[in-house]
Design a protein around this motif. Structure first.
Motif, PDB file in Angstrom:
ATOM      1  N   GLY A  15      56.990  58.376  59.817  1.00 23.60           N
ATOM      2  CA  GLY A  15      58.454  58.635  60.461  1.00 23.60           C
ATOM      3  C   GLY A  15      59.567  59.390  59.958  1.00 23.60           C
ATOM      4  O   GLY A  15      60.601  59.580  60.256  1.00 23.60           O
ATOM      5  N   VAL A  16      58.982  60.227  58.751  1.00 24.59           N
ATOM      6  CA  VAL A  16      59.737  60.952  58.087  1.00 24.59           C
ATOM      7  C   VAL A  16      60.183  62.299  58.788  1.00 24.59           C
ATOM      8  O   VAL A  16      61.202  62.752  59.055  1.00 24.59           O
ATOM      9  CB  VAL A  16      58.934  61.731  56.903  1.00 24.59           C
ATOM     10  CG1 VAL A  16      59.433  62.958  56.391  1.00 24.59           C
ATOM     11  CG2 VAL A  16      58.757  60.517  55.904  1.00 24.59           C
ATOM     12  N   MET A  17      59.092  62.829  60.010  1.00 21.53           N
ATOM     13  CA  MET A  17      59.345  63.906  60.600  1.00 21.53           C
ATOM     14  C   MET A  17      60.240  63.558  61.750  1.00 21.53           C
ATOM     15  O   MET A  17      61.252  64.368  62.311  1.00 21.53           O
ATOM     16  CB  MET A  17      58.270  64.529  61.074  1.00 21.53           C
ATOM     17  CG  MET A  17      57.258  65.507  60.231  1.00 21.53           C
ATOM     18  SD  MET A  17      58.386  67.066  59.468  1.00 21.53           S
ATOM     19  CE  MET A  17      58.851  67.603  60.904  1.00 21.53           C
ATOM     20  N   GLU A  18      59.805  62.329  62.041  1.00 23.08           N
ATOM     21  CA  GLU A  18      60.909  62.000  63.439  1.00 23.08           C
ATOM     22  C   GLU A  18      62.324  61.813  62.851  1.00 23.08           C
ATOM     23  O   GLU A  18      63.211  62.034  63.608  1.00 23.08           O
ATOM     24  CB  GLU A  18      60.245  60.642  63.989  1.00 23.08           C
ATOM     25  CG  GLU A  18      61.252  60.049  65.078  1.00 23.08           C
ATOM     26  CD  GLU A  18      60.612  58.797  65.681  1.00 23.08           C
ATOM     27  OE1 GLU A  18      61.249  58.152  66.789  1.00 23.08           O
ATOM     28  OE2 GLU A  18      59.522  58.181  65.062  1.00 23.08           O
ATOM     29  N   ALA A  19      62.458  61.319  61.848  1.00 14.78           N
ATOM     30  CA  ALA A  19      63.738  61.072  61.176  1.00 14.78           C
ATOM     31  C   ALA A  19      64.378  62.322  60.764  1.00 14.78           C
ATOM     32  O   ALA A  19      65.671  62.542  61.276  1.00 14.78           O
ATOM     33  CB  ALA A  19      63.730  60.244  60.073  1.00 14.78           C
ATOM     34  N   GLY A  20      63.869  63.297  60.448  1.00 19.29           N
ATOM     35  CA  GLY A  20      64.422  64.562  60.212  1.00 19.29           C
ATOM     36  C   GLY A  20      64.686  65.386  61.455  1.00 19.29           C
ATOM     37  O   GLY A  20      65.654  65.915  61.511  1.00 19.29           O
ATOM     38  N   ASN A  21      64.042  65.518  62.718  1.00 18.54           N
ATOM     39  CA  ASN A  21      64.134  65.968  63.963  1.00 18.54           C
ATOM     40  C   ASN A  21      65.302  65.213  64.512  1.00 18.54           C
ATOM     41  O   ASN A  21      66.284  65.880  65.167  1.00 18.54           O
ATOM     42  CB  ASN A  21      62.989  65.613  64.846  1.00 18.54           C
ATOM     43  CG  ASN A  21      61.922  66.688  64.474  1.00 18.54           C
ATOM     44  OD1 ASN A  21      62.154  67.924  64.260  1.00 18.54           O
ATOM     45  ND2 ASN A  21      60.686  66.347  64.621  1.00 18.54           N
ATOM     46  N   ASN A  22      65.674  63.884  64.302  1.00 20.91           N
ATOM     47  CA  ASN A  22      66.683  63.253  64.903  1.00 20.91           C
ATOM     48  C   ASN A  22      67.963  63.578  64.128  1.00 20.91           C
ATOM     49  O   ASN A  22      69.084  63.836  64.900  1.00 20.91           O
ATOM     50  CB  ASN A  22      66.761  61.592  64.796  1.00 20.91           C
ATOM     51  CG  ASN A  22      65.547  60.998  65.550  1.00 20.91           C
ATOM     52  OD1 ASN A  22      65.121  61.647  66.829  1.00 20.91           O
ATOM     53  ND2 ASN A  22      65.259  59.953  65.284  1.00 20.91           N
ATOM     54  N   LEU A  23      68.124  63.770  62.865  1.00 22.87           N
ATOM     55  CA  LEU A  23      69.102  64.262  62.205  1.00 22.87           C
ATOM     56  C   LEU A  23      69.549  65.594  62.586  1.00 22.87           C
ATOM     57  O   LEU A  23      70.736  66.091  62.802  1.00 22.87           O
ATOM     58  CB  LEU A  23      68.806  64.454  60.614  1.00 22.87           C
ATOM     59  CG  LEU A  23      68.797  62.922  59.921  1.00 22.87           C
ATOM     60  CD1 LEU A  23      68.411  63.039  58.475  1.00 22.87           C
ATOM     61  CD2 LEU A  23      70.070  62.053  59.972  1.00 22.87           C
ATOM     62  N   LEU A  24      68.591  66.572  62.844  1.00 23.49           N
ATOM     63  CA  LEU A  24      68.736  67.869  63.011  1.00 23.49           C
ATOM     64  C   LEU A  24      69.444  68.018  64.780  1.00 23.49           C
ATOM     65  O   LEU A  24      70.238  68.644  64.960  1.00 23.49           O
ATOM     66  CB  LEU A  24      67.446  68.675  63.259  1.00 23.49           C
ATOM     67  CG  LEU A  24      67.513  70.243  63.477  1.00 23.49           C
ATOM     68  CD1 LEU A  24      68.336  70.683  62.442  1.00 23.49           C
ATOM     69  CD2 LEU A  24      66.274  70.791  63.784  1.00 23.49           C
ATOM     70  N   MET A  25      68.921  66.966  65.524  1.00 23.95           N
ATOM     71  CA  MET A  25      69.325  66.870  66.772  1.00 23.95           C
ATOM     72  C   MET A  25      70.847  66.454  67.065  1.00 23.95           C
ATOM     73  O   MET A  25      71.696  66.918  67.666  1.00 23.95           O
ATOM     74  CB  MET A  25      68.478  66.213  67.851  1.00 23.95           C
ATOM     75  CG  MET A  25      68.789  65.923  69.264  1.00 23.95           C
ATOM     76  SD  MET A  25      67.709  64.949  70.279  1.00 23.95           S
ATOM     77  CE  MET A  25      67.934  63.350  69.182  1.00 23.95           C
ATOM     78  N   TYR A  26      71.319  65.721  66.278  1.00 26.97           N
ATOM     79  CA  TYR A  26      72.626  64.991  66.244  1.00 26.97           C
ATOM     80  C   TYR A  26      73.616  65.830  65.022  1.00 26.97           C
ATOM     81  O   TYR A  26      74.517  65.524  64.780  1.00 26.97           O
ATOM     82  CB  TYR A  26      72.644  63.527  65.687  1.00 26.97           C
ATOM     83  CG  TYR A  26      72.004  62.624  66.980  1.00 26.97           C
ATOM     84  CD1 TYR A  26      72.550  62.463  67.929  1.00 26.97           C
ATOM     85  CD2 TYR A  26      70.740  62.128  66.651  1.00 26.97           C
ATOM     86  CE1 TYR A  26      72.009  61.903  68.965  1.00 26.97           C
ATOM     87  CE2 TYR A  26      70.186  61.284  67.770  1.00 26.97           C
ATOM     88  CZ  TYR A  26      70.906  60.996  68.451  1.00 26.97           C
ATOM     89  OH  TYR A  26      70.667  60.270  69.726  1.00 26.97           O
TER      90      TYR A  26
END
Length: 306
Positions: A15-26
């Protein structure tokens, strides 16, 4: 041990990449940078353990797979960090952290170098882009990579040509010993076509500059005066009839007239005509937003329209 290490590693980075992508998206860019930095530090620790494990013959296969996984993970986290730095206009921090992460420019993966070239082109930081590319290119192993011809073309098109350094671009392509002759010829042809096109455009601009400037001055003055005239006309016609939202009618009338002028009274095949139509269209968009956009957008449009 290799299997246990793999399981532990995969669980640690789930889930590390998913969490990073979500932070970037928001658009939580500071959190993106911290999240990726922490994950890279942890991945580096696992890489050292996997490298030691790879020296044991019985565990070599699993460790090599784990090393490949960790390498791709670090590359992906670095890409997220580059995006975050770009979003907050701090692209100057990208090179120092990449140097630290990869122990020098020459070890940068091709995909990261490509992203850096595009980033420097976007910010027009050509002075940084040139030494980065040349330092990476000096390493013989990098010139043997299958991505090298594409990176060379990317550098020429996005760094040299925007600076109008056509002679340097031709010299770089012609002197390269890696790319094929056919690809080299096509690249040089493209650079020469680009140079001729820019020269021709410059000649056209010089000949038509005075005429276009007069047209643009008229266009720039037109919408404000026209809009004011329509406002006065609407106030005169509708001032005696209350209880009706004639502001809406007036704005719809303005939009109708603007659209008529754009569609039937504008020569879109000329520079001055396009400028004229563009100015009218901006007026249409501004009025439309003031009527139908969400409240916070409409309020902003009202303020600018007053």
């Amino acid at each position: 041990m290799a299997n246990e290490l793999e399981v532990e590693c995969f669980q640690a980075f789930r889930g590390v990449m998913e969490a990073g992508n979500n932070l970037l998206m928001y658009r939580h860019f500071a959190q993106v940078l911290q999240h990726c930095t922490d994950a890279i530090v942890k991945a580096k620790r696992y890489q050292k353990v996997a490298e030691r494990s790879a020296q044991i013959p019985s565990e070599k296969g699993g460790s090599e797979y784990l090393l490949s996984y960790l390498t791709n993970l670090v590359d992906s986290l670095c890409i997220l960090m580059i995006q975050a730095y770009g979003e907050i206009n701090q692209h100057e921090h990208v090179l120092p952290f990449l140097k630290q992460c990869y122990h020098g420019i020459r070890h940068l993966p091709p995909k990261l170098l490509q992203i850096c070239i595009l980033m420097y082109a976007q910010f027009e930081d050509f002075e940084t882009a040139e030494p980065v590319f040349r330092e990476w290119k000096k390493f013989p192993a990098n010139q043997q990579r299958p991505e090298y011809p594409g990176i060379l073309e990317l550098y020429i098109l996005n760094i040299l040509l925007p600076q109008m350094r056509c002679n340097d671009a031709i010299q770089l392509a012609d002197s390269d010993t890696v790319i094929s002759n056919d690809r080299k010829i096509e690249l040089i042809k493209f650079v020469k076509k680009f140079e001729n096109a820019v020269a021709l455009e410059g000649t056209k601009k010089q000949s038509g500059n005075s005429h276009d400037q007069q047209c643009e001055e008229k266009v720039a003055a037109f919408p404000t005066g026209f809009h004011a005239s329509v406002q006065r006309l609407g106030q005169h016609l509708f001032s005696s009839v209350p209880f009706v939202n004639f502001t809406l009618l007036r704005r719809l009338a303005v939009i109708a007239v603007f659209m008529y002028l754009i569609l039937f009274k504008t020569h879109l095949d000329t520079v001055s005509g396009l400028a004229y139509a563009s100015q009218l269209w901006r007026g249409v968009v501004r009025i439309w937003k003031s009527m139908f956009a969400p409240y916070h957008v409409a309020s902003t449009s009202e303020q600018f329209g007053q």
